[in-house]
Design a protein around this motif. Structure first.
Motif, PDB file in Angstrom:
ATOM      1  N   VAL A  68       0.846  -1.195   0.000  1.00  0.00           N
ATOM      2  CA  VAL A  68       0.000   0.000   0.000  1.00  0.00           C
ATOM      3  C   VAL A  68       0.885   1.250   0.000  1.00  0.00           C
ATOM      4  CG1 VAL A  68      -1.722   1.340   1.281  1.00  0.00           C
ATOM      5  CG2 VAL A  68      -1.971  -1.145   1.099  1.00  0.00           C
ATOM      6  N   ALA A  69       1.950   1.244   0.805  1.00  0.00           N
ATOM      7  CA  ALA A  69       2.865   2.391   0.816  1.00  0.00           C
ATOM      8  C   ALA A  69       3.491   2.601  -0.564  1.00  0.00           C
ATOM      9  CB  ALA A  69       3.950   2.188   1.878  1.00  0.00           C
ATOM     10  N   GLN A  82      12.042   8.125  -1.279  1.00  0.00           N
ATOM     11  CA  GLN A  82      10.997   8.340  -0.271  1.00  0.00           C
ATOM     12  C   GLN A  82      10.016   7.178  -0.238  1.00  0.00           C
ATOM     13  OE1 GLN A  82       8.938  12.081  -0.407  1.00  0.00           O
ATOM     14  NE2 GLN A  82      10.807  13.283  -0.164  1.00  0.00           N
ATOM     15  N   ILE A  83       9.686   6.667  -1.423  1.00  0.00           N
ATOM     16  CA  ILE A  83       8.791   5.509  -1.480  1.00  0.00           C
ATOM     17  C   ILE A  83       9.444   4.327  -0.778  1.00  0.00           C
ATOM     18  CG2 ILE A  83       7.686   3.821  -3.006  1.00  0.00           C
ATOM     19  CD1 ILE A  83       7.371   6.140  -5.058  1.00  0.00           C
ATOM     20  N   ASP A  84      10.718   4.088  -1.084  1.00  0.00           N
ATOM     21  CA  ASP A  84      11.434   2.974  -0.448  1.00  0.00           C
ATOM     22  C   ASP A  84      11.475   3.121   1.066  1.00  0.00           C
ATOM     23  OD1 ASP A  84      11.886   1.952  -2.970  1.00  0.00           O
ATOM     24  OD2 ASP A  84      13.982   2.624  -3.071  1.00  0.00           O
ATOM     25  N   LYS A  85      11.700   4.334   1.528  1.00  0.00           N
ATOM     26  CA  LYS A  85      11.736   4.565   2.977  1.00  0.00           C
ATOM     27  C   LYS A  85      10.349   4.349   3.583  1.00  0.00           C
ATOM     28  CE  LYS A  85      13.493   7.592   6.520  1.00  0.00           C
ATOM     29  NZ  LYS A  85      14.223   8.790   6.849  1.00  0.00           N
ATOM     30  N   GLY A  86       9.317   4.799   2.900  1.00  0.00           N
ATOM     31  CA  GLY A  86       7.953   4.647   3.398  1.00  0.00           C
ATOM     32  C   GLY A  86       7.529   3.196   3.526  1.00  0.00           C
ATOM     33  N   ARG A  87       7.927   2.386   2.563  1.00  0.00           N
ATOM     34  CA  ARG A  87       7.547   0.980   2.627  1.00  0.00           C
ATOM     35  C   ARG A  87       8.521   0.168   3.460  1.00  0.00           C
ATOM     36  NH1 ARG A  87       6.604  -2.516  -2.131  1.00  0.00           N
ATOM     37  NH2 ARG A  87       6.977  -4.141  -0.614  1.00  0.00           N
ATOM     38  N   GLY A  88       9.733   0.707   3.678  1.00  0.00           N
ATOM     39  CA  GLY A  88      10.785  -0.035   4.360  1.00  0.00           C
ATOM     40  C   GLY A  88      10.437  -0.497   5.753  1.00  0.00           C
ATOM     41  N   TRP A 138       9.584   4.084  17.756  1.00  0.00           N
ATOM     42  CA  TRP A 138       8.379   4.812  17.331  1.00  0.00           C
ATOM     43  C   TRP A 138       8.702   5.464  15.998  1.00  0.00           C
ATOM     44  CZ3 TRP A 138       6.490   9.625  20.562  1.00  0.00           C
ATOM     45  CH2 TRP A 138       5.424  10.244  19.917  1.00  0.00           C
ATOM     46  N   LEU A 139       7.999   5.051  14.949  1.00  0.00           N
ATOM     47  CA  LEU A 139       8.210   5.592  13.612  1.00  0.00           C
ATOM     48  C   LEU A 139       6.938   6.250  13.099  1.00  0.00           C
ATOM     49  CD1 LEU A 139      10.150   2.646  11.887  1.00  0.00           C
ATOM     50  CD2 LEU A 139      11.107   4.706  12.925  1.00  0.00           C
ATOM     51  N   SER A 140       7.135   7.177  12.179  1.00  0.00           N
ATOM     52  CA  SER A 140       5.995   7.770  11.489  1.00  0.00           C
ATOM     53  C   SER A 140       6.299   7.754  10.000  1.00  0.00           C
ATOM     54  CB  SER A 140       5.690   9.166  12.027  1.00  0.00           C
ATOM     55  OG  SER A 140       6.846   9.986  11.963  1.00  0.00           O
ATOM     56  N   GLY A 141       6.791   8.849   9.449  1.00  0.00           N
ATOM     57  CA  GLY A 141       7.078   8.910   8.016  1.00  0.00           C
ATOM     58  C   GLY A 141       5.860   9.322   7.225  1.00  0.00           C
ATOM     59  N   TRP A 142       6.076   9.548   5.939  1.00  0.00           N
ATOM     60  CA  TRP A 142       4.997  10.087   5.112  1.00  0.00           C
ATOM     61  C   TRP A 142       3.746   9.203   5.083  1.00  0.00           C
ATOM     62  CZ3 TRP A 142       3.076   7.352   1.129  1.00  0.00           C
ATOM     63  CH2 TRP A 142       3.895   6.387   0.531  1.00  0.00           C
ATOM     64  N   PRO A 143       3.854   7.848   5.138  1.00  0.00           N
ATOM     65  CA  PRO A 143       2.601   7.083   5.138  1.00  0.00           C
ATOM     66  C   PRO A 143       1.690   7.434   6.318  1.00  0.00           C
ATOM     67  CG  PRO A 143       4.435   5.632   4.618  1.00  0.00           C
ATOM     68  CD  PRO A 143       5.017   6.949   5.074  1.00  0.00           C
ATOM     69  N   SER A 144       2.291   7.802   7.446  1.00  0.00           N
ATOM     70  CA  SER A 144       1.489   8.146   8.619  1.00  0.00           C
ATOM     71  C   SER A 144       0.657   9.404   8.414  1.00  0.00           C
ATOM     72  CB  SER A 144       2.401   8.385   9.828  1.00  0.00           C
ATOM     73  OG  SER A 144       3.084   7.218  10.169  1.00  0.00           O
ATOM     74  N   ASP A 152      -6.566   3.108   2.962  1.00  0.00           N
ATOM     75  CA  ASP A 152      -6.327   1.858   2.235  1.00  0.00           C
ATOM     76  C   ASP A 152      -5.665   0.795   3.101  1.00  0.00           C
ATOM     77  OD1 ASP A 152      -7.328   3.283   0.107  1.00  0.00           O
ATOM     78  OD2 ASP A 152      -5.420   3.415  -0.981  1.00  0.00           O
ATOM     79  N   ALA A 153      -4.724   1.198   3.944  1.00  0.00           N
ATOM     80  CA  ALA A 153      -3.962   0.225   4.727  1.00  0.00           C
ATOM     81  C   ALA A 153      -4.673  -0.189   6.002  1.00  0.00           C
ATOM     82  CB  ALA A 153      -2.577   0.792   5.065  1.00  0.00           C
TER      83      ALA A 153
END
Length: 192
Positions: A68-69, A82-88, A138-144, A152-153
């Motif tokens: 989904v990310a 950024q996409i790779d980091k978001g899904r990572g 504790w993580l966030s990132g753009w998907p958050s 979707d997720a």
């Protein structure tokens, strides 16, 4: 006269998040996770609104969230790094708890205080996991922060959003301590 709790104070002054990518199996079982969630739910909550809830994300669901990310990042036109980091965090994760901020209608408690309470839940869960001997981050990132990812997720409603993902697992390596703030530079005393 206050009664000190030196063990708790020592923990708070030496605690250190563990990088999520260094967390491995085993992870807490449902039975082991529930006391951590209970500790997190003891967070300050003005008005007793409980403006948060938990979504436990187990390993099989991580691949779906990673996908989904990926899709959301592409739809948003984000750069590939950024996409790779978001899904990572989902590709590498084994167990995470999504702390979901749930805005509750209230004439007394402002929305911002509800946001603060959800952030406190993230920190309380992180500290409960660390105090129990688990590694946690504790993580966030753009998907958050992406409404499409939230829907979707995790199927979040419009009045809900992700406060953070607290990844929990077995620590594989202790990170070095990092520089800490200069308390003299960030502290102001008001005496009059």
């Amino acid at each position: 006269m206050p009664v000190p709790n030196p063990d708790a104070f020592d923990f708070l002054t030496t605690r250190r998040s563990r990088p999520a990518k260094t967390l491995a199996m085993p992870v807490p079982s449902a039975e082991e996770l529930m006391p951590l969630l209970m500790a997190a739910a003891r967070t300050p909550d003005h008005g007793k609104l409980e403006p948060w809830r938990f979504i436990v994300i187990e390993k099989p669901a991580m691949a779906r969230l990673a996908d989904v990310a990926q899709r959301r990042g592409e739809a948003l036109g984000l750069p590939s790094d950024q996409i790779d980091k978001g899904r990572g965090q989902f590709d590498q994760g084994h167990l995470a708890v999504a702390v979901i901020e749930v805005q509750r209608p209230s004439e007394k408690i402002p929305a911002l205080e509800q946001t603060y309470s959800a952030g406190c839940v993230c920190l309380a869960l992180l500290n409960a996991a660390l105090a129990s001997g688990w590694g946690a981050n504790w993580l966030s990132g753009w998907p958050s922060h992406d409404r499409g990812f939230m829907q979707d997720a995790l199927g979040l409603a419009d009045h809900e959003r992700i406060a953070g993902f607290v990844h929990i697992g077995t620590e594989t390596s202790a990170p070095p301590d990092r520089p800490r703030p200069d308390l003299h530079a960030i502290t102001t005393w008001v005496r009059i």
